[in-house]
Design a protein around this motif. Structure first.
Motif, PDB file in Angstrom:
ATOM      1  N   ASN A   1     -41.257  -7.181 -32.130  1.00  0.00           N
ATOM      2  CA  ASN A   1     -41.922  -7.617 -33.364  1.00  0.00           C
ATOM      3  C   ASN A   1     -40.993  -7.617 -34.568  1.00  0.00           C
ATOM      4  O   ASN A   1     -41.438  -7.529 -35.711  1.00  0.00           O
TER       5      ASN A   1
ATOM      6  N   TYR B   1     -29.828  -4.403 -32.603  1.00  0.00           N
ATOM      7  CA  TYR B   1     -31.212  -4.711 -32.262  1.00  0.00           C
ATOM      8  C   TYR B   1     -31.210  -5.730 -31.129  1.00  0.00           C
ATOM      9  O   TYR B   1     -30.381  -6.646 -31.109  1.00  0.00           O
TER      10      TYR B   1
ATOM     11  N   PHE C   1     -31.794  -0.439 -30.767  1.00  0.00           N
ATOM     12  CA  PHE C   1     -33.252  -0.524 -30.804  1.00  0.00           C
ATOM     13  C   PHE C   1     -33.695  -1.786 -30.076  1.00  0.00           C
ATOM     14  O   PHE C   1     -33.125  -2.865 -30.262  1.00  0.00           O
ATOM     15  N   ARG C   2     -34.746  -1.636 -29.266  1.00  0.00           N
ATOM     16  CA  ARG C   2     -35.306  -2.782 -28.547  1.00  0.00           C
ATOM     17  C   ARG C   2     -36.777  -2.920 -28.918  1.00  0.00           C
ATOM     18  O   ARG C   2     -37.520  -1.942 -28.940  1.00  0.00           O
ATOM     19  N   GLY C   3     -37.187  -4.139 -29.241  1.00  0.00           N
ATOM     20  CA  GLY C   3     -38.586  -4.364 -29.597  1.00  0.00           C
ATOM     21  C   GLY C   3     -38.892  -5.843 -29.687  1.00  0.00           C
ATOM     22  O   GLY C   3     -37.991  -6.683 -29.671  1.00  0.00           O
TER      23      GLY C   3
ATOM     24  N   GLN D   1     -36.680  -7.450 -20.953  1.00  0.00           N
ATOM     25  CA  GLN D   1     -37.730  -6.620 -20.370  1.00  0.00           C
ATOM     26  C   GLN D   1     -37.399  -6.178 -18.940  1.00  0.00           C
ATOM     27  O   GLN D   1     -38.083  -5.328 -18.382  1.00  0.00           O
TER      28      GLN D   1
ATOM     29  N   THR E   1     -34.031  -8.206 -28.874  1.00  0.00           N
ATOM     30  CA  THR E   1     -35.405  -8.674 -28.822  1.00  0.00           C
ATOM     31  C   THR E   1     -35.514  -9.859 -27.880  1.00  0.00           C
ATOM     32  O   THR E   1     -34.522 -10.517 -27.573  1.00  0.00           O
TER      33      THR E   1
END
Length: 422
Positions: free
Chosen positions: A279, A250, A275-277, A257, A252
């Motif tokens: 929240n 992950y 996975f990139r996010g 960005q 974050t």
């Protein structure tokens, strides 16, 4: 009123932005809770306040920033940093007490929930922060108490604890092996890795966190080329994960960005899911709220990190016509939150027996604490109070106080204190 408290809420409280999420029972899912700003719904609320002295008006979030652009206001930025370092919040020549600032912010933030659940109130609130300084924790407790959320209804935990709850709530194939997390923001680059010990149930879930900011940080991103950023991050990531069995990565933080991150992350996908996010922490906090409220499905896991104790502690007592172990502290609890007391009456005992069970080492040890030095009285005529606290995650403070036995045997008020290395 208690039966109306159904909301399970997670908050990612960061110095720059704050995010809110809640658990929807009807679809068994955590959903982000945004607020309308103009015609757009905003899910990342700037952690700022503003005061307009002419209008005598308080604003928060994006509205506070917009007001500062068009008129003279007191704009309170970096509130968490100021509270942690200085225990005050200032803007120009105006100063706020930390509790007052957080009360104003949380009242406005939590009011967003009324759009989603107009008739329900909060049952359990988990606030996730990057650093649990004493100043910040005390200010948060004071603010939540001020707005009517008692200690039994909230938990303040670290980001890495929220990360553990989030990662282990996903599909099993995503945590068959270790799980990695990269956080990249203005404070730097950090790497965390979850390891799961499956030899017993509950599974023991641990996490290690490493600061990589000396090798890659925000200033470098602003000045180095995309190629250099891509190369530096991939090299760092591969070094940390070398010879590690990792199922999922992950990432974050606003540092990921940039366009360079797309190419860099694609190079880490071989044999892993990435996975990139933004929240992850608020969702993890919300999942933790569900567990703390007794509605969770993660009882097979015992979460441990550097601020949690790795031992269970019990007191050997005679109760219900038999000798048994009275649990005092369980493993997996943050050491700063432990302050437990129990009263008991001695029956010809000359010592107390504390049983220590270390879940990581799978060891059980017994500590015998002598009662020598207290006033001698007839049998069953002395009531003691035993109190347990922690100096850190591996050292327990045991306090024993002589309470006497009412009017028959007045208390000597003698107290002894011992440190136990666990």
């Amino acid at each position: 009123m208690t039966e109306d408290r159904k909301l399970l809420v997670g908050v990612d409280l960061s110095n720059d932005f704050t995010q809110l999420s809640c658990y929807r029972r009807d679809i068994d899912k955590v959903i982000p809770a945004g607020r309308l700003v103009g015609r757009e719904r905003e899910y990342e609320c700037p952690t700022v306040l503003s005061w307009q002295p002419v209008k005598k008006e308080w604003l928060f979030g994006t509205e506070a920033l917009m007001a500062a652009e068009r008129e003279e206001v007191y704009l309170f930025r970096d509130m968490l940093k100021q509270i942690s370092e200085k225990n005050k919040v200032t803007a120009g020549d105006m100063e706020l007490e930390p509790v007052d600032a957080l009360v104003r912010f949380f009242v406005k933030l939590l009011s967003c929930l009324k759009e989603y659940f107009p008739s329900e109130t909060i049952r359990k609130l988990v606030i996730s922060v990057s650093d649990k300084t004493d100043n910040l924790v005390n200010a948060l407790k004071g603010a939540l108490n001020r707005i009517g959320i008692g200690e039994e209804r909230y938990v303040i935990q670290l980001h890495q604890q929220s990360y553990m709850y989030y990662a282990l709530s996903q599909k099993k194939e995503l945590w068959l092996n270790d799980v990695a997390l990269f956080e990249f923001g203005r404070d730097g680059l950090f790497y965390s890795q979850i390891h799961i010990d499956r030899r017993n149930i509950p599974y023991i879930v641990g996490v290690k966190k490493i600061d990589l900011s000396q090798n890659l940080n925000w200033d470098m991103m602003e000045h180095d080329s995309s190629f250099k950023m891509e190369y530096a991050f991939v090299n760092l990531a591969n070094t940390q994960m070398h010879k590690q069995m990792i199922s999922t990565i992950y990432v974050t933080g606003e540092g990921f960005q940039g366009e360079w991150a797309n190419t860099a992350l694609s190079q880490l996908c071989t044999g892993r899911r990435v996975f990139r996010g933004g929240n992850l922490f608020t969702k993890g906090a919300c999942i933790a709220a569900r567990e703390f409220a007794g509605e969770g499905v993660m009882s097979d896991f015992l979460f441990l990190d550097q601020e949690m104790i790795h031992t269970g502690i019990s007191l050997r007592v005679y109760k219900d016509a038999k000798m048994q172990e009275l649990p005092l502290v369980r493993a997996g609890v943050p050491w700063k939150d432990v302050d437990v007391s129990v009263d008991f009456i001695t029956d010809d005992e000359e010592e107390l027996q504390l049983t220590i069970q270390n879940v990581l080492r799978r060891e059980t040890t017994v500590h015998l604490l002598s009662l020598e030095g207290f006033d001698e009285r007839p049998n069953k005529m002395t009531r003691f109070t035993l109190r347990l606290r922690f100096a850190n995650a591996s050292h327990c403070i045991v306090t024993l106080k002589d309470n006497g036995f009412g009017e028959y045997c007045p208390s000597s008020n003698r107290i002894w204190e011992r440190y136990l290395s666990l």
